[in-house]
Write a protein that holds these residues in place. Structure first.
Motif, PDB file in Angstrom:
ATOM      1  N   GLU A  85       0.841  -0.961  -0.031  1.00 13.55           N
ATOM      2  CA  GLU A  85       0.291   0.094  -0.277  1.00 13.55           C
ATOM      3  C   GLU A  85       0.746   1.044  -0.050  1.00 13.55           C
ATOM      4  OE1 GLU A  85      -0.583  -2.816   2.228  1.00 13.55           O
ATOM      5  OE2 GLU A  85      -2.305  -3.541   1.574  1.00 13.55           O
TER       6      GLU A  85
ATOM      7  N   HIS B  60      -8.269   0.367  -7.774  1.00 15.03           N
ATOM      8  CA  HIS B  60      -9.598  -0.288  -6.199  1.00 15.03           C
ATOM      9  C   HIS B  60      -9.849  -1.729  -7.487  1.00 15.03           C
ATOM     10  CE1 HIS B  60      -9.574   2.999  -4.744  1.00 15.03           C
ATOM     11  NE2 HIS B  60      -9.847   4.040  -5.442  1.00 15.03           N
ATOM     12  N   HIS B  61      -9.296  -1.937  -8.045  1.00 13.91           N
ATOM     13  CA  HIS B  61      -9.030  -4.124  -7.899  1.00 13.91           C
ATOM     14  C   HIS B  61      -9.023  -4.704  -7.441  1.00 13.91           C
ATOM     15  CE1 HIS B  61      -7.663  -7.345 -10.665  1.00 13.91           C
ATOM     16  NE2 HIS B  61      -8.306  -6.938 -11.708  1.00 13.91           N
ATOM     17  N   PRO B  62      -9.821  -5.398  -7.617  1.00 12.47           N
ATOM     18  CA  PRO B  62      -9.409  -6.863  -5.991  1.00 12.47           C
ATOM     19  C   PRO B  62      -8.051  -7.585  -6.189  1.00 12.47           C
ATOM     20  CG  PRO B  62     -11.309  -7.654  -7.563  1.00 12.47           C
ATOM     21  CD  PRO B  62     -10.611  -6.339  -8.334  1.00 12.47           C
TER      22      PRO B  62
ATOM     23  N   THR C  93      -3.246  -1.990  -9.409  1.00 13.30           N
ATOM     24  CA  THR C  93      -4.744  -2.678  -9.191  1.00 13.30           C
ATOM     25  C   THR C  93      -4.978  -1.513  -7.477  1.00 13.30           C
ATOM     26  OG1 THR C  93      -3.739  -4.457  -7.429  1.00 13.30           O
ATOM     27  CG2 THR C  93      -4.010  -5.035 -10.275  1.00 13.30           C
ATOM     28  N   ILE C  94      -4.022  -1.615  -6.543  1.00 11.55           N
ATOM     29  CA  ILE C  94      -4.248  -0.863  -5.192  1.00 11.55           C
ATOM     30  C   ILE C  94      -4.620   0.127  -5.900  1.00 11.55           C
ATOM     31  CG2 ILE C  94      -3.453  -0.025  -3.077  1.00 11.55           C
ATOM     32  CD1 ILE C  94      -1.436  -2.079  -3.312  1.00 11.55           C
ATOM     33  N   LEU C  95      -4.247   1.229  -6.676  1.00 13.57           N
ATOM     34  CA  LEU C  95      -4.764   2.353  -7.562  1.00 13.57           C
ATOM     35  C   LEU C  95      -6.154   2.426  -8.228  1.00 13.57           C
ATOM     36  CD1 LEU C  95      -1.553   4.311  -8.102  1.00 13.57           C
ATOM     37  CD2 LEU C  95      -2.687   4.998  -5.950  1.00 13.57           C
TER      38      LEU C  95
ATOM     39  N   HIS D   7      -5.724  -7.022  -4.867  1.00 14.14           N
ATOM     40  CA  HIS D   7      -4.517  -6.719  -4.001  1.00 14.14           C
ATOM     41  C   HIS D   7      -5.398  -7.271  -2.504  1.00 14.14           C
ATOM     42  CE1 HIS D   7      -1.810  -5.504  -0.451  1.00 14.14           C
ATOM     43  NE2 HIS D   7      -2.916  -4.072   0.171  1.00 14.14           N
ATOM     44  N   ARG D   8      -5.131  -8.083  -1.959  1.00 14.63           N
ATOM     45  CA  ARG D   8      -5.921  -8.519  -0.508  1.00 14.63           C
ATOM     46  C   ARG D   8      -5.232  -8.528   0.470  1.00 14.63           C
ATOM     47  NH1 ARG D   8      -7.458 -12.400  -4.597  1.00 14.63           N
ATOM     48  NH2 ARG D   8      -9.981 -11.975  -5.278  1.00 14.63           N
TER      49      ARG D   8
ATOM     50  N   ASP E 245       1.328   4.182  -2.435  1.00 17.74           N
ATOM     51  CA  ASP E 245       0.705   5.521  -2.312  1.00 17.74           C
ATOM     52  C   ASP E 245       1.916   6.217  -3.234  1.00 17.74           C
ATOM     53  OD1 ASP E 245      -1.209   5.569  -0.717  1.00 17.74           O
ATOM     54  OD2 ASP E 245      -0.749   4.898   0.989  1.00 17.74           O
TER      55      ASP E 245
END
Length: 160
Positions: A86, A154-156, A150-152, A158-159, A90
């Motif tokens: 994360e 909002h893709h699933p 994927t984090i930026l 990354h869990r 960022d």
């Protein structure tokens, strides 16, 4: 913001090359919608100098020839700081929002990066305290770039 992963040494055909290519392709696809129009890999021939400091100097010169003016530099180095996914995302998001056109990710060869490159980097990250082969670092960096996209976005994928 364009992204460029620069690595010393050419990856031979096989699983390492395929994984790196797969993650960079996915990163490129995921990144286009969120302000990262391209992700590319540049490979630099390993120096054949006898001494480690000479190899790092020659490889550093080759890396500097690829760096775009006013770009943001991220170095992967065993002495860098560890960061979670994360935090890495960022970092990329803030860099994109800063208006810079290019971000370079640097991976040294067997001897590491020339000290001047790590000193000039905006960020120096490590993949933990262990020492990793530079070819594996290339795969891990490519995967983390994809994960950041994927984090930026909002893709699933990354869990946390």
């Amino acid at each position: 913001m364009r992204l460029q992963l620069i690595g010393i040494g050419r990856t031979k055909a096989g699983a390492e090359r395929e994984l790196t290519a797969r993650y960079l392709e996915r990163a490129g696809q995921a990144g286009r919608a969120i302000g990262f129009p391209s992700v590319e890999l540049r490979e630099i021939e390993e120096s054949r100098a006898r001494r480690g400091d000479e190899r790092k100097a020659q490889e550093g010169k080759a890396i500097r020839a690829l760096l775009q003016p006013a770009s943001l530099i991220v170095a992967f180095d065993e002495h860098g700081r560890s960061i979670d996914s994360e935090g890495f995302a960022d970092c990329l998001g803030q860099a994109r929002d800063s208006g810079k056109a290019m971000m370079h990710f640097l991976i040294g060869g067997a001897d590491g990066l020339e000290p001047a490159l790590t000193e000039s980097a905006a960020f120096v990250f490590a993949f933990g305290k262990m020492t990793w082969p530079h070819q594996l670092v290339r795969i891990m960096a490519a995967e983390q770039i994809y994960r950041a996209m994927t984090i930026l976005g909002h893709h699933p994928y990354h869990r946390a």
